[in-house]
Design a protein around this motif. Structure first.
Motif, PDB file in Angstrom:
ATOM      1  N   THR A  16     -27.454  30.964 108.779  1.00  0.00           N
ATOM      2  CA  THR A  16     -26.727  29.920 109.499  1.00  0.00           C
ATOM      3  C   THR A  16     -27.365  28.567 109.203  1.00  0.00           C
ATOM      4  O   THR A  16     -28.494  28.492 108.717  1.00  0.00           O
ATOM      5  N   THR A  17     -26.623  27.535 109.537  1.00  0.00           N
ATOM      6  CA  THR A  17     -27.190  26.199 109.429  1.00  0.00           C
ATOM      7  C   THR A  17     -28.376  26.101 110.378  1.00  0.00           C
ATOM      8  O   THR A  17     -28.598  26.986 111.211  1.00  0.00           O
ATOM      9  N   ASP A  19     -28.993  23.155 112.392  1.00  0.00           N
ATOM     10  CA  ASP A  19     -28.742  21.848 112.986  1.00  0.00           C
ATOM     11  C   ASP A  19     -29.669  21.622 114.169  1.00  0.00           C
ATOM     12  O   ASP A  19     -29.914  22.535 114.957  1.00  0.00           O
ATOM     13  N   GLN A  45     -24.514  27.222 115.781  1.00  0.00           N
ATOM     14  CA  GLN A  45     -24.720  26.999 114.356  1.00  0.00           C
ATOM     15  C   GLN A  45     -23.533  27.549 113.582  1.00  0.00           C
ATOM     16  O   GLN A  45     -22.800  28.413 114.076  1.00  0.00           O
ATOM     17  N   ILE A  48     -23.241  30.593 107.163  1.00  0.00           N
ATOM     18  CA  ILE A  48     -23.158  30.233 105.749  1.00  0.00           C
ATOM     19  C   ILE A  48     -22.974  31.463 104.864  1.00  0.00           C
ATOM     20  O   ILE A  48     -22.259  31.437 103.882  1.00  0.00           O
ATOM     21  N   GLU A 103     -32.458  22.446 101.403  1.00  0.00           N
ATOM     22  CA  GLU A 103     -32.085  22.335 102.814  1.00  0.00           C
ATOM     23  C   GLU A 103     -32.495  23.600 103.559  1.00  0.00           C
ATOM     24  O   GLU A 103     -32.364  24.705 103.035  1.00  0.00           O
ATOM     25  N   PHE A 105     -32.226  26.594 106.274  1.00  0.00           N
ATOM     26  CA  PHE A 105     -31.236  27.410 106.959  1.00  0.00           C
ATOM     27  C   PHE A 105     -31.975  28.497 107.728  1.00  0.00           C
ATOM     28  O   PHE A 105     -33.091  28.865 107.377  1.00  0.00           O
TER      29      PHE A 105
END
Length: 140
Positions: A16-17, A19, A45, A48, A103, A105
């Protein structure tokens, strides 16, 4: 060094993201204040990637996770207060992560998902509410 560009989680895992809250937020619901600190992971979230054995969750779903599942309580030396020694719990989180294309995750198990959010609308976070206290001479 390995730069991951795409990943497929195994079995019951999903990605998942990650955030995070961009500012401190305090919301009041009845008598309970909920505080969310800047930089902490949001409860919801976006998925992905999913493993082959994940059921009822698909890529693109918005899900609610429970960060408390990854909470780690540590204790610092307490102090003496009114003859009682108290521990000072320090809360930290150890959420498994993976870096894809630079990034971060989250790498979770499907049991860490509380529920899938099927319909939602993004709205601004509410402003903190103000509690109005009566003058001290009224309080007995």
């Amino acid at each position: 060094m390995l730069k991951i560009k795409k990943i497929k989680p195994m079995f019951t895992h999903l990605i998942t993201t990650m955030d995070k809250y961009e500012e401190d937020i305090t919301t009041t619901s009845g008598l309970i204040d909920t505080k969310r600190q800047k930089g902490t992971v949001k409860e919801y979230q976006k998925v992905i990637a999913v493993g082959s054995l994940v059921k009822d969750i698909k890529v693109g779903d918005m899900v609610l996770i429970n960060p408390k599942n990854y909470r780690q309580l540590k204790h610092e030396k307490g102090s003496m207060k009114d003859g009682v020694i108290t521990d000072n719990p320090v809360v930290g989180y150890n959420i498994p992560t993976v870096e894809i294309n630079g990034e971060q995750f989250m790498y979770l198990d499907d049991r860490d998902i509380e529920y899938v959010i099927e319909d939602f609308e993004e709205v601004e976070d509410p402003k903190p509410s103000t509690i109005i206290m009566p003058p001290k001479d009224i309080i007995v």
